[in-house]
Design a protein around this motif. Sequence first.
Motif, PDB file in Angstrom:
ATOM      1  N   LEU A  49     -27.163 -18.422  18.835  1.00 37.59           N
ATOM      2  CA  LEU A  49     -25.943 -18.018  19.247  1.00 37.59           C
ATOM      3  C   LEU A  49     -25.127 -18.198  18.676  1.00 37.59           C
ATOM      4  CD1 LEU A  49     -24.741 -15.945  21.265  1.00 37.59           C
ATOM      5  CD2 LEU A  49     -24.310 -17.874  23.162  1.00 37.59           C
ATOM      6  N   ALA A  50     -24.845 -20.116  18.705  1.00 30.63           N
ATOM      7  CA  ALA A  50     -23.512 -20.779  17.692  1.00 30.63           C
ATOM      8  C   ALA A  50     -23.790 -19.809  16.411  1.00 30.63           C
ATOM      9  CB  ALA A  50     -23.720 -21.729  17.998  1.00 30.63           C
ATOM     10  N   ARG A  51     -25.029 -19.927  15.551  1.00 23.99           N
ATOM     11  CA  ARG A  51     -25.376 -19.271  14.694  1.00 23.99           C
ATOM     12  C   ARG A  51     -24.925 -18.079  14.280  1.00 23.99           C
ATOM     13  NH1 ARG A  51     -27.307 -23.046  11.832  1.00 23.99           N
ATOM     14  NH2 ARG A  51     -29.557 -24.217  12.641  1.00 23.99           N
ATOM     15  N   MET A  52     -24.925 -16.888  15.761  1.00 26.43           N
ATOM     16  CA  MET A  52     -25.035 -15.666  15.366  1.00 26.43           C
ATOM     17  C   MET A  52     -23.342 -15.640  15.591  1.00 26.43           C
ATOM     18  SD  MET A  52     -27.742 -14.260  17.286  1.00 26.43           S
ATOM     19  CE  MET A  52     -27.363 -12.456  17.435  1.00 26.43           C
ATOM     20  N   THR A  53     -22.631 -16.392  16.263  1.00 26.95           N
ATOM     21  CA  THR A  53     -21.562 -16.210  16.570  1.00 26.95           C
ATOM     22  C   THR A  53     -20.363 -16.562  15.463  1.00 26.95           C
ATOM     23  OG1 THR A  53     -21.277 -17.780  18.088  1.00 26.95           O
ATOM     24  CG2 THR A  53     -21.417 -15.699  19.243  1.00 26.95           C
ATOM     25  N   ASP A  54     -20.262 -17.584  14.011  1.00 26.98           N
ATOM     26  CA  ASP A  54     -20.330 -18.250  13.534  1.00 26.98           C
ATOM     27  C   ASP A  54     -19.329 -19.336  14.440  1.00 26.98           C
ATOM     28  OD1 ASP A  54     -21.437 -16.765  10.864  1.00 26.98           O
ATOM     29  OD2 ASP A  54     -20.354 -14.863  11.043  1.00 26.98           O
ATOM     30  N   ALA A  55     -19.793 -20.059  15.622  1.00 27.60           N
ATOM     31  CA  ALA A  55     -18.833 -20.897  15.747  1.00 27.60           C
ATOM     32  C   ALA A  55     -18.424 -22.272  15.327  1.00 27.60           C
ATOM     33  CB  ALA A  55     -20.062 -21.492  17.307  1.00 27.60           C
ATOM     34  N   TRP A  71     -27.939 -29.548  21.216  1.00 28.02           N
ATOM     35  CA  TRP A  71     -28.287 -28.254  20.043  1.00 28.02           C
ATOM     36  C   TRP A  71     -26.858 -27.442  19.535  1.00 28.02           C
ATOM     37  CZ3 TRP A  71     -33.838 -26.508  19.103  1.00 28.02           C
ATOM     38  CH2 TRP A  71     -34.859 -27.262  19.774  1.00 28.02           C
ATOM     39  N   PHE A  72     -26.361 -27.277  19.986  1.00 31.63           N
ATOM     40  CA  PHE A  72     -25.351 -26.383  19.903  1.00 31.63           C
ATOM     41  C   PHE A  72     -25.059 -27.395  18.622  1.00 31.63           C
ATOM     42  CE2 PHE A  72     -23.918 -24.961  23.735  1.00 31.63           C
ATOM     43  CZ  PHE A  72     -23.837 -23.406  23.745  1.00 31.63           C
ATOM     44  N   ALA A  73     -24.623 -28.268  18.704  1.00 31.80           N
ATOM     45  CA  ALA A  73     -23.790 -29.368  17.762  1.00 31.80           C
ATOM     46  C   ALA A  73     -24.650 -29.078  16.136  1.00 31.80           C
ATOM     47  CB  ALA A  73     -24.157 -30.852  17.332  1.00 31.80           C
ATOM     48  N   GLY A  74     -25.792 -28.434  16.388  1.00 32.39           N
ATOM     49  CA  GLY A  74     -26.761 -28.072  14.876  1.00 32.39           C
ATOM     50  C   GLY A  74     -26.456 -27.386  14.110  1.00 32.39           C
ATOM     51  N   ALA A  75     -25.803 -25.921  14.734  1.00 31.99           N
ATOM     52  CA  ALA A  75     -24.571 -24.972  14.407  1.00 31.99           C
ATOM     53  C   ALA A  75     -23.929 -25.525  13.464  1.00 31.99           C
ATOM     54  CB  ALA A  75     -25.340 -23.553  14.942  1.00 31.99           C
ATOM     55  N   LEU A  76     -23.244 -26.347  13.450  1.00 32.60           N
ATOM     56  CA  LEU A  76     -21.349 -26.161  13.824  1.00 32.60           C
ATOM     57  C   LEU A  76     -21.780 -26.706  11.963  1.00 32.60           C
ATOM     58  CD1 LEU A  76     -20.243 -27.438  17.332  1.00 32.60           C
ATOM     59  CD2 LEU A  76     -19.451 -25.222  16.389  1.00 32.60           C
ATOM     60  N   PRO A  77     -20.346 -26.134  11.643  1.00 26.15           N
ATOM     61  CA  PRO A  77     -19.447 -26.776  10.290  1.00 26.15           C
ATOM     62  C   PRO A  77     -19.401 -27.614  10.360  1.00 26.15           C
ATOM     63  CG  PRO A  77     -18.359 -25.365  10.963  1.00 26.15           C
ATOM     64  CD  PRO A  77     -19.175 -25.507  11.994  1.00 26.15           C
TER      65      PRO A  77
END
Length: 221
Positions: A49-55, A71-77
């Motif tokens: 979800l974080a990836r899909m929302t470009d979070a 888990w979230f942090a793995g998708a953050l820049p």
Amino acid sequence: MSVLTDEIGRFVRAAGPEPDETLREMDAYAEEQGFPHVGPEVGGFLRLLARMTDAERIFEFGSGYGYSAYWFAGALPVDGEIVLTEVDEDELEMARGYMAEGGYDDIARYELGDAMETVGRYDGPFDVVLIDHQKHRYRDALEVVKPKIPVGGAIVADNAIRAGIIQFEKLLEIAEGGEPEDVNEHTRGVADYLEAVRADSDFETVVLPLGEGIAVSYRIG
């Protein structure tokens, strides 16, 4: 307890993203201590979800020892931000250790205390918000954080179906328009949250049977 059967849960885990060594360590801790974390089925979805929302920025109402945040942090820049909130100092220190172990310490903000007070000290926007604190305060969390969520952002509420303190039969009855008696405050809190977010035309909401149930609300207006 997951709403999935054991076999389906095993399949979802096997077919989903592979946890790294730190996540395996965190899962083992939860199993050994009986800690109610969201589990890899939900964790993998949160990262997706974080990836899909470009979070770029995420806020958590209740972080425990940092499992969902990891888990979230793995998708953050690399210049992203995730705010972890927790009332238990020992758990927050564990979260700090795990996030550092995964290389995410630089993007994490650790806030000890009531998430409802903490969120007021942060300006938006937050692209994804996780609500996973006291169930009777879910609706309050929605109201206070909504102005900080942009169109295209999302809210995830955990325990939307089940938890040890949730009376599922009564929750189902409320969802279908009934008025059961002797509803505890935790069940009522989840029911009130779902009623509020589903009635809000700025969000589109679905409940997914992963983990103990998650309500996912995407901001459309």
